[in-house]
Design an enzyme around this catalytic site. Structure first.
Site: not given
Ligand code: 13P
Length: 264
Positions: A12-14, A97, A169, A218, A239-240
């Site tokens: 998920n590149w947000k 989300h 999540e 995370s 994510g990150g």
């Protein structure tokens, strides 16, 4: 014999990368990640990059997901994007989300409508659920999961439940939150059991065993194996770490190596 279960690795590149940057990044990933039937890699760029990436992507290698959409199929909804407009580009849609629930006030009803819209448009909904830090502190983890699952699946029939993916999540584990800390395998197993039990109640045992449940929060290349080895966890929503090629490619490699005895 049935095929082994597929693992999903979803990035998920947000709200990161311009279309040009996204294209370069996809190019980098595509030289480093070889397609395999065992692991489905899904990339969720910003909506603005979906059209160009859909022309660039090798769909045997990666599928695309949208991070958001509006649930109606067309009409006077200024600024919104429908799945009828996106379905040529994506195979998956992230729905519910926590950033959309809490920063953009998405309601349970919106989320249920979005899940229904995804199914109607032939797109796999990835329904995100998870408790906040406060809910956990107050012993309300199960209640939060129960309520999000029940309302999120409200429009899903018994025939369609096999089209849904669930992503657990916990909000407190997402790296962008203050004091985020990754969930432990024990936290995840508890939630995964609870989710399957509730799906069994709603849709029967077979559906509960078959549904794919992912973990997100995370995750990085050092922690991915521990999560992927949990029986009952079918992949990761990242994510990150999905924005860093070394991290993301390493996680996909780890997923390829994980043994899963379950046959569903
Ligand atoms: P992080 O992996 O950065 O914690 O983000 C998780 C997430 O929100 C994926 O949807």
């Amino acid at each position: 014999m049935d095929a082994p279960r597929k693992k999903y690795i979803i990035g998920n590149w947000k709200m990161n990368f311009t279309p040009g940057e996204a294209s370069l990044y996809l190019n980098k990933l595509s030289t480093r990640i070889q397609p395999t039937r065992k692991v489905q890699v899904v990339l969720a760029p910003s909506i603005v990059s979906l059209q160009s990436l859909s022309l660039q992507v090798n769909r045997r290698q990666f599928k695309l997901a949208t991070q958001n959409f509006y649930w109606r199929d067309y009409g006077a909804f200024t600024g919104e994007v429908a799945l009828t407009q996106l379905r040529g580009f994506v195979g998956y849609a992230i729905i519910g989300h926590s950033e959309r629930r809490y920063l953009f006030n998405e309601t349970e009803k919106d989320i249920a409508q979005k899940v229904a819209a995804a199914i109607r448009n032939g797109i796999t909904p990835v329904l995100c659920i998870g408790e906040t830090a406060l809910e956990r502190k107050d012993g309300e983890t199960s209640a939060a999961i129960y309520s999000q699952l029940t309302s999120g699946l409200h429009e899903v029939s018994k025939e369609d439940i096999d089209k849904v993916i669930i992503a657990y999540e916990p909000v407190w584990a997402i790296s962008s939150n203050k004091n985020a800390k990754p969930a432990t395998p024990i936290d995840i197993v508890e939630a995964e059991h609870f989710i399957r039990k509730h799906i069994a109640k709603l849709y029967g045992k077979e559906a509960s065993e078959a549904i794919s449940i992912l973990y997100g929060g995370s995750v990085n290349k050092n922690t991915a194996a521990g999560y992927l080895e949990i029986e009952g966890i079918d992949g990761l929503l990242i994510g990150g770490a999905s924005l860093i090629a070394d991290q993301f490619c390493a996680i996909v490699e780890i997923a390829k190596g994980v043994k899963d005895e379950r046959q569903y």
